[in-house]
Scaffold this motif. Structure first.
Motif, PDB file in Angstrom:
ATOM      1  N   LEU A  31      41.689  53.406  38.538  1.00  8.87           N
ATOM      2  CA  LEU A  31      41.017  52.144  37.976  1.00  8.87           C
ATOM      3  C   LEU A  31      40.820  52.364  36.476  1.00  8.87           C
ATOM      4  CD1 LEU A  31      38.385  50.811  40.642  1.00  8.87           C
ATOM      5  CD2 LEU A  31      40.709  50.035  40.438  1.00  8.87           C
ATOM      6  N   PHE A  32      41.290  51.276  35.608  1.00  4.99           N
ATOM      7  CA  PHE A  32      40.982  51.250  34.556  1.00  4.99           C
ATOM      8  C   PHE A  32      40.070  50.027  34.064  1.00  4.99           C
ATOM      9  CE2 PHE A  32      42.562  49.271  30.108  1.00  4.99           C
ATOM     10  CZ  PHE A  32      41.545  49.798  29.492  1.00  4.99           C
ATOM     11  N   PHE A  33      38.774  50.411  33.643  1.00  2.00           N
ATOM     12  CA  PHE A  33      37.851  49.554  33.055  1.00  2.00           C
ATOM     13  C   PHE A  33      37.455  49.254  31.702  1.00  2.00           C
ATOM     14  CE2 PHE A  33      33.894  47.643  32.345  1.00  2.00           C
ATOM     15  CZ  PHE A  33      33.421  46.636  32.975  1.00  2.00           C
ATOM     16  N   GLU A  34      37.760  47.889  31.416  1.00  2.55           N
ATOM     17  CA  GLU A  34      37.193  47.710  29.860  1.00  2.55           C
ATOM     18  C   GLU A  34      36.532  46.416  30.107  1.00  2.55           C
ATOM     19  OE1 GLU A  34      39.286  47.038  25.382  1.00  2.55           O
ATOM     20  OE2 GLU A  34      40.672  47.339  27.178  1.00  2.55           O
ATOM     21  N   ASP A  35      35.508  46.433  29.114  1.00  4.27           N
ATOM     22  CA  ASP A  35      34.708  45.153  29.054  1.00  4.27           C
ATOM     23  C   ASP A  35      35.458  44.075  28.012  1.00  4.27           C
ATOM     24  OD1 ASP A  35      32.530  43.293  28.808  1.00  4.27           O
ATOM     25  OD2 ASP A  35      31.364  44.495  27.575  1.00  4.27           O
ATOM     26  N   ALA A  48      46.093  47.411  34.368  1.00  4.35           N
ATOM     27  CA  ALA A  48      45.062  46.778  33.511  1.00  4.35           C
ATOM     28  C   ALA A  48      45.439  45.429  33.032  1.00  4.35           C
ATOM     29  CB  ALA A  48      45.139  47.749  32.078  1.00  4.35           C
ATOM     30  N   PRO A  49      44.477  44.447  32.600  1.00  2.00           N
ATOM     31  CA  PRO A  49      42.861  44.701  32.793  1.00  2.00           C
ATOM     32  C   PRO A  49      42.499  44.780  34.285  1.00  2.00           C
ATOM     33  CG  PRO A  49      43.506  43.089  31.038  1.00  2.00           C
ATOM     34  CD  PRO A  49      44.599  43.200  31.657  1.00  2.00           C
ATOM     35  N   LEU A  50      41.181  44.958  34.678  1.00  3.06           N
ATOM     36  CA  LEU A  50      40.752  44.988  35.870  1.00  3.06           C
ATOM     37  C   LEU A  50      40.277  43.739  36.272  1.00  3.06           C
ATOM     38  CD1 LEU A  50      40.085  46.583  38.406  1.00  3.06           C
ATOM     39  CD2 LEU A  50      38.017  47.573  37.237  1.00  3.06           C
ATOM     40  N   PHE A  51      39.476  42.984  35.175  1.00  5.81           N
ATOM     41  CA  PHE A  51      38.483  42.084  35.844  1.00  5.81           C
ATOM     42  C   PHE A  51      38.704  40.693  34.662  1.00  5.81           C
ATOM     43  CE2 PHE A  51      35.429  44.961  37.487  1.00  5.81           C
ATOM     44  CZ  PHE A  51      35.274  44.680  38.837  1.00  5.81           C
ATOM     45  N   ALA A  52      38.243  39.649  35.297  1.00  9.48           N
ATOM     46  CA  ALA A  52      38.716  38.204  34.781  1.00  9.48           C
ATOM     47  C   ALA A  52      37.716  37.393  34.919  1.00  9.48           C
ATOM     48  CB  ALA A  52      39.890  37.671  34.270  1.00  9.48           C
ATOM     49  N   ARG A  53      36.689  36.876  34.048  1.00 11.09           N
ATOM     50  CA  ARG A  53      35.726  35.851  34.695  1.00 11.09           C
ATOM     51  C   ARG A  53      36.403  34.526  34.125  1.00 11.09           C
ATOM     52  NH1 ARG A  53      29.341  35.271  35.162  1.00 11.09           N
ATOM     53  NH2 ARG A  53      29.097  33.032  35.526  1.00 11.09           N
ATOM     54  N   ILE A  54      36.464  33.636  35.329  1.00 11.13           N
ATOM     55  CA  ILE A  54      36.991  32.325  35.087  1.00 11.13           C
ATOM     56  C   ILE A  54      36.206  31.341  33.928  1.00 11.13           C
ATOM     57  CG2 ILE A  54      37.433  30.152  36.103  1.00 11.13           C
ATOM     58  CD1 ILE A  54      38.087  31.617  38.738  1.00 11.13           C
ATOM     59  N   GLY A  55      37.094  30.995  33.119  1.00 11.30           N
ATOM     60  CA  GLY A  55      36.205  30.294  31.802  1.00 11.30           C
ATOM     61  C   GLY A  55      35.846  31.254  30.705  1.00 11.30           C
ATOM     62  N   TYR A  56      36.006  32.218  30.843  1.00  8.05           N
ATOM     63  CA  TYR A  56      35.665  33.550  30.062  1.00  8.05           C
ATOM     64  C   TYR A  56      36.652  34.464  29.742  1.00  8.05           C
ATOM     65  CZ  TYR A  56      30.960  31.683  30.891  1.00  8.05           C
ATOM     66  OH  TYR A  56      29.929  30.665  31.036  1.00  8.05           O
ATOM     67  N   THR A  57      38.180  33.842  29.725  1.00  3.43           N
ATOM     68  CA  THR A  57      39.072  34.785  29.784  1.00  3.43           C
ATOM     69  C   THR A  57      39.901  35.019  28.540  1.00  3.43           C
ATOM     70  OG1 THR A  57      39.179  34.463  32.158  1.00  3.43           O
ATOM     71  CG2 THR A  57      41.109  35.456  31.040  1.00  3.43           C
ATOM     72  N   GLN A  58      40.014  36.126  27.947  1.00  6.81           N
ATOM     73  CA  GLN A  58      40.983  36.451  26.640  1.00  6.81           C
ATOM     74  C   GLN A  58      42.345  36.909  26.981  1.00  6.81           C
ATOM     75  OE1 GLN A  58      37.693  38.729  26.619  1.00  6.81           O
ATOM     76  NE2 GLN A  58      36.719  36.393  26.718  1.00  6.81           N
ATOM     77  N   TRP A  59      42.447  37.558  28.123  1.00  8.23           N
ATOM     78  CA  TRP A  59      43.618  38.096  28.452  1.00  8.23           C
ATOM     79  C   TRP A  59      43.788  38.024  29.972  1.00  8.23           C
ATOM     80  CZ3 TRP A  59      46.386  41.933  25.376  1.00  8.23           C
ATOM     81  CH2 TRP A  59      47.528  42.697  25.972  1.00  8.23           C
ATOM     82  N   SER A  60      45.401  37.650  30.412  1.00  7.86           N
ATOM     83  CA  SER A  60      45.850  37.683  31.678  1.00  7.86           C
ATOM     84  C   SER A  60      47.251  38.051  31.504  1.00  7.86           C
ATOM     85  CB  SER A  60      45.564  36.125  32.200  1.00  7.86           C
ATOM     86  OG  SER A  60      46.603  35.370  31.645  1.00  7.86           O
ATOM     87  N   PRO A  61      47.845  38.527  32.689  1.00  9.07           N
ATOM     88  CA  PRO A  61      47.255  38.812  34.046  1.00  9.07           C
ATOM     89  C   PRO A  61      45.973  39.754  34.237  1.00  9.07           C
ATOM     90  CG  PRO A  61      49.526  38.740  34.147  1.00  9.07           C
ATOM     91  CD  PRO A  61      49.339  39.047  32.952  1.00  9.07           C
ATOM     92  N   ASP A  62      45.380  39.681  35.384  1.00 17.23           N
ATOM     93  CA  ASP A  62      44.182  40.453  35.832  1.00 17.23           C
ATOM     94  C   ASP A  62      44.062  40.646  37.154  1.00 17.23           C
ATOM     95  OD1 ASP A  62      42.996  40.668  32.729  1.00 17.23           O
ATOM     96  OD2 ASP A  62      43.055  38.390  33.473  1.00 17.23           O
ATOM     97  N   LEU A  63      43.417  41.732  37.439  1.00 21.67           N
ATOM     98  CA  LEU A  63      43.570  42.425  38.827  1.00 21.67           C
ATOM     99  C   LEU A  63      42.758  41.578  39.734  1.00 21.67           C
ATOM    100  CD1 LEU A  63      45.354  44.655  40.243  1.00 21.67           C
ATOM    101  CD2 LEU A  63      43.238  46.005  40.294  1.00 21.67           C
TER     102      LEU A  63
END
Length: 648
Positions: free
Chosen positions: A21-25, A501-516
């Motif tokens: 896994l690759f985690f980035e905030d 990458a990236p690992l996470f995306a919060r809906i409504g708070y997303t700067q980058w997609s796709p995400d896992l």
């Protein structure tokens, strides 16, 4: 009919824990995501950011997320005799009458699950209030928790802790602190955490989704976060350990991602900050929970090369501090408790070493006329291996795998690695590419020289022309990644580590997609790409086997052997619109006639998972029987199929 014969001959050993896994905030993956803190700006230190390449600025906005409620209370910030000097601002709240209070934005509001407990803590002091501090969660005038009380505040800072129990399920509720009578109280470091947080730190559903992947390693904390858009907002690991309230809040590099002139070079995420509640100690704890090897990444004295020209000279005193940070991190992770940084680890609650074995030197760095990255790496390597020769170092081949920077990196690395043993363990390669690139490049590593290994450190298929960012995580992308990974698995003698990458995306708070993985305040789901990663991380053996011949167009395969389970593991990807029949010849094997089938299927390339349908595309498992030494099976359209065949 596609016929494949599976040999007992081993093509190559497979690195244990190869898929990780690759985690980035990014996309609010830490605060507002995996880190279970429910409140925003808990210690009144947030900044609002704006700017563009080499032109960034911040305005202090310490009351962001906080507002008066329940009367005419007044909120003000102060710095006189703070709780600590690192984060000196605190809230001075004045109640004009009994019941006056204040509340927190809490991202999308407070979400409670009926019957569950929530730990609230805060620091407080007063010289002008003799009543009680009252804490609860409410919505539309209705209380959804009991009302907890704290009395006996003094003139000295003290930490207070209490527990709230949810009386009912609720979303978008308000966290409220009010005073039982008129007066003033100073508050700092106000926190609310679910009691069921994994390790007391991590949001349970998100942590469990990670655990389900059985990752071999975790690379952290980035990514571009490592570098920062300026060196001032780079990730400093030493500021992320120790008491939570003494971790310096930092503005996020992703708060200014894709800024535009017409918006005043400001984005909707201008208040994206890092509280560092999820810091280096917590990353190591997360690795232990996941059973994953830690892979931290170090800054080499460069801000993000995409966004800045800031750097410290490689012959400067300042640069030596960056090198020392790497040495001190190894001591923090592995050092005896008698050492300075090993003692700090023990003081944090972990006297045993974390067993750090790998370290990334730079993130997505490349050589230019102005940036001497190659020399910087060499200086890090010399210093680290002089003191810690056992540490495996990860280099960088630049931002992608089809550029002159990539070629220059390999032209430097390969000769250097031949001259010096242990110069580099693996080289970090990144590719965010259209699905077609993945399908066309399953043989990308077939002809790589074998003397230097590869870390496929950031990869993802990016479907083109899709406006809705959540729809980019479709089955086409997942199939493309699955196809690419067959080539990576078949070349496990050169690619030793791989992560999406990236690992996470919060809906409504997303700067980058796709995400896992996508989530909101209540729900979380894995994308089709998530399940592809799971199929590889969970269902890959210790040895890659030889097969003949290769499958036809639109079909992709990799075959490994799990000696521990006594199973041949066959991965079959069908990216086409028609079902295909594949015959697997196992004449060299002694088969029991039993197999397990795991399938990931979709009705179309555009199909996705979502909050409403989180399991539309998921791994489904069945058990089957067959006769003799041949398995004839139908591979559905738009599918990834794994067959675990009991054989010796």
């Amino acid at each position: 009919m596609n016929q494949v014969k599976i040999s007992k001959n081993v093509k190559t050993p497979i690195q244990p824990g190869m898929f990780g896994l690759f985690f980035e905030d990014i996309n609010y993956a830490a605060d507002g995501g995996l880190y279970a803190e429910m409140l925003e700006n808990r210690n009144f230190e947030f900044q609002e950011s704006r700017g563009y390449y080499d032109h960034y600025s911040q305005d202090f906005d310490g009351l962001y997320g906080w507002s008066a409620c329940s009367g005419q209370g007044k909120l003000a910030l102060d710095t006189q005799k703070p709780q600590n000097e690192v984060n000196p601002h605190y809230l001075h709240f004045t109640a004009m009458a009994a019941g006056d209070g204040f509340t927190n934005k809490a991202y999308d509001g407070i979400c409670l699950n009926k019957g569950e407990n929530y730990r609230v803590s805060f620091w407080a002091r007063t010289s002008a209030f003799g009543g009680k501090v009252l804490v609860h969660v409410e919505k539309d005038g209705q209380l959804y928790t009991d009302q907890a009380e704290i009395a006996g505040l003094t003139g000295e800072w003290k930490k207070y802790e209490l527990t709230l129990t949810a009386a009912a399920q609720v979303r978008s509720a308000s966290f409220v602190i009010c005073l039982s009578e008129a007066g003033s109280v100073d508050f700092d470091m106000i926190s609310m955490m679910p009691e069921n947080a994994v390790c007391g730190l991590f949001r349970r559903d998100l942590a469990e989704l990670l655990k389900e992947l059985q990752p071999g390693f975790l690379r952290f904390p980035g990514g571009c976060i490592v570098e920062g858009n300026t060196l001032d907002n780079r990730y400093r690991w030493k500021e992320s350990v120790g008491p939570m309230e003494e971790r310096r809040v930092n503005w996020s590099r992703w708060s200014v991602h894709d800024t535009k002139e017409e918006c005043g070079y400001k984005t909707p995420f201008s208040h994206y900050n890092q509280t560092l509640g999820l810091g280096y100690y917590e990353y190591f704890i997360l690795c232990e929970y996941l059973g994953a090897s830690p892979v931290p990444v170090m800054n080499v004295g460069l801000a993000c090369q995409y966004q800045s020209t800031q750097k410290v000279a490689s012959d400067s005193v300042e640069f030596k501090e960056f090198v020392q940070d790497a040495l001190d991190l190894i001591e923090f992770a592995n050092g005896d408790v008698s050492t300075k940084w090993g003692a700090l680890r023990a003081a944090c609650g972990h006297p045993e070493p974390f067993g750090l074995r790998m370290l990334g030197i730079g993130n997505e760095q490349w050589e230019t006329e102005e940036v001497d990255f190659f020399h910087r790496y060499e200086l890090f390597e010399q210093a680290i291996h002089e003191k810690y020769p056992e540490i495996r170092l990860l280099g960088s081949a630049g931002p992608n795998v089809n550029s002159k920077e990539y070629e220059a990196a390999w032209n430097w690395i390969r000769p250097a690695a031949e001259k010096k043993e242990n110069f580099v363990y693996a080289v970090d390669e990144h590719y965010y590419v259209p699905p077609k690139w993945c399908f066309d490049n399953t043989g990308f590593y077939d002809n790589y020289p074998r003397n230097v290994k590869v870390f496929a450190g950031e990869y993802a298929a990016h479907p083109q022309g899709i406006e809705d960012i959540a729809l980019r995580n479709n089955m086409e992308a997942a199939l493309a990644e699955a196809a690419l990974l067959t080539g990576i698995e078949r070349n496990a003698d050169v690619v030793v580590l791989a992560c999406y990458a990236p690992l996470f995306a919060r809906i409504g708070y997303t700067q980058w997609s796709p995400d896992l993985i996508w989530f909101d305040d209540v729900h979380a789901y894995g994308t089709p790409s998530y399940y592809v990663q799971k199929l590889y991380s969970v269902h890959t053996g210790q040895e890659e086997l030889e097969i003949k011949p290769a499958l036809g167009e639109g079909l992709y395969t990799a075959v490994s052997y799990d000696r521990e389970q006594g199973e041949v593991i066959v991965k079959l990807i069908n990216a086409g619109e028609k079902a295909e029949t594949v015959s697997l010849g196992l004449e060299e094997w002694s088969c029991s006639g039993k197999l397990t089938r795991i399938e990931l299927c979709a009705d179309s390339l555009q199909q996705v998972n979502s909050i409403a349908a989180p399991d539309r595309i998921t791994d489904r498992q069945t058990r089957e029987s067959f006769a003799g030494n041949e398995v004839s099976t139908e591979i559905k359209p738009y599918s990834v199929t794994v067959l675990r065949i009991a054989a010796e």
